[in-house]
Scaffold this active site. Sequence first.
Site, short mmCIF file in Angstrom:
data_model
loop_
_atom_site.label_atom_id
_atom_site.label_comp_id
_atom_site.label_asym_id
_atom_site.label_seq_id
_atom_site.Cartn_x
_atom_site.Cartn_y
_atom_site.Cartn_z
N LYS A 58 51.32 140.47 -10.99
CA LYS A 58 52.63 140.20 -10.41
C LYS A 58 53.71 141.01 -11.14
O LYS A 58 53.66 141.11 -12.38
CB LYS A 58 52.92 138.70 -10.51
CG LYS A 58 54.16 138.22 -9.76
CD LYS A 58 54.28 136.69 -9.89
CE LYS A 58 55.45 136.13 -9.11
NZ LYS A 58 55.52 134.65 -9.22
N SER A 91 56.11 132.33 -4.78
CA SER A 91 56.65 133.66 -4.92
C SER A 91 55.60 134.73 -5.22
O SER A 91 55.87 135.91 -4.99
CB SER A 91 57.71 133.67 -6.02
OG SER A 91 57.12 133.45 -7.28
N SER A 151 54.31 128.68 -7.21
CA SER A 151 54.30 130.10 -6.85
C SER A 151 52.94 130.77 -6.90
O SER A 151 52.78 131.87 -6.39
CB SER A 151 55.28 130.88 -7.72
OG SER A 151 56.58 130.65 -7.27
#
Lengths: 482, 88
Positions: A77, A152, A176
């Site tokens: 990420k 996310s 997330s």
Amino acid sequence: MSLAISAIDYINGIKNGSITAEEFIAKTLDHIKKQEPKLHAFLSINEDAIEQARQIDKKIKSGQKVGAFYGMPISIKDNICIKGGKTTCASKMLQNYTSPYDATVVSNLKSQDAILIGKTNLDEFAMGVATEFSAFGPSRNPWNVDYVPGGSSGGSAVSVAGLESILSLGSDTGGSVRNPASFCSIVGLKPTYGLVSRYGLISYSNSIEQIGPMGRKVEDVALLLNHIAGKDPYDPTTLTSPTPDYLSGIDVGISGKKIGIIKEMSSGAGLDKTVESVFRNAMSAFEKLGAKIEEVSLDMVQYTVATYYVLTTAEAGSNLSRYDNLRYGYELDSEGYEFKSYISKARRNFGPEVTRRMILGGFVPSAGFAGKYLLKALKVKNKLKKQIQSAFTKFDYLISPTVPVLPFRFGEKIDDPLAMYLADINTVTANLTGVPAISIPYEIRNGLPVGVQIHANILQEKQLLQAGYALQNTTEIPEINL
Amino acid sequence: MVTKEEIQNIAKLMRIDIENTDEYFERVQKVLSYFDILDKADIEGEEIPVQEISIENLREDQYAPFNDKLIQQLKNYKGIYIRAPKMN
């Protein structure tokens, strides 16, 4: 050679010589090139991946010691630092920021010969549930590109579900990792607070966030956890307890275990009927596995979304105040500005959701309002922790649907922050209480994935992965059509 | 109900300068009114949790050399100076 193989099968393939790291990485990069215009999972791709794979193949051929991942592609990420590369947090604010060091999780993976294939898309500064708040455009759900992938860590989930990577690391502040795992039909784990080092993870809400492993199989996630868990001198919140081998004995089953269904997360008006029906199927599967199931009420859960947003915006308001464009940022000449107006101007580079949360974050702890918002939220957090601890004296696991709603279409919730925030109701409890939770893909209904969430007590990841593994084997997810 | 002026004041203190003021305030206000649900929570007598880290658990306070020229990554770095806006 299929890109859809599990991490375990990849390692076996390398060991028995049926695949080489270079072949696999080349095929992966080729696939990424074809899929990215559609999926947009990545913000940057590792240009040296092929060369790194060659080096690993050389080591394997010459009989040298090779790390546990044998050149396996793992995506990261884009709020986790890899030295010398960009870490943008999907924000214009950090568009040109180059990481000066490796996050601890990244050095761990590098030392085990993983190939960090690319940096994945996210909601700006990890604030969102759909990647729609990425300053560089959203990622798309590989099961149906008209739908959001969740967030996310949406890019991470898309990269794994879309076969662009075998594993991924996301971060989970309020769901997330688990939310996009559920929306994209993969496995995502939020570890116990303090199990995995946050050193090199760009802070959003330090007191509850954790880096979490994502993969297509529970055993793959266990393997990844094996190499990122443990004490780190650079993160004083990491726990000193020894970490077990999460992979060994993963198939022991859950016969005789007691499972609590969290009432406030598994019924009520906010729960989609399709999600409810899939969850019921998972419940009967648990019973068939020999577990005893009973309903349990944690009444503080109804206040958790408010509590979560009060606490995280307060921490975000403080964390994000470092972006003053003096140390990080973009070209904006300070000539002609006085100090305050310069910073205000610079902060216009934050997107609308980050700006909203900064305002909220300034508000909730401020003089005159802290008693109404922040202090109450902290007390709810305390009581919730006691309630979940008391539930774990009776139950081995607590379960719920991972997300109460199905993946939604782009634009459907973007103008209603409240509707978006309420999608977090089933995931924030694990963050607020520090316990680990995992999302297991259970069914695809009308082309849309539905996941089931399992919680275990603090540091019970091994047992949690065993339950996830048992549940995984009661269902068959159809192959994805890319 | 929180007023627009109160929210505006906080935005100013947070050094946030925004366009489309009304849209921001409406949404922030809506979220703040949702937070009122906390008034209903039975939290009588609950304590406020604190995150404790014992000083023995901190790493040793030792100098660790860092060879990269971090300072050159700064915006508006010239010679040995950083150019910042005027203070007043």
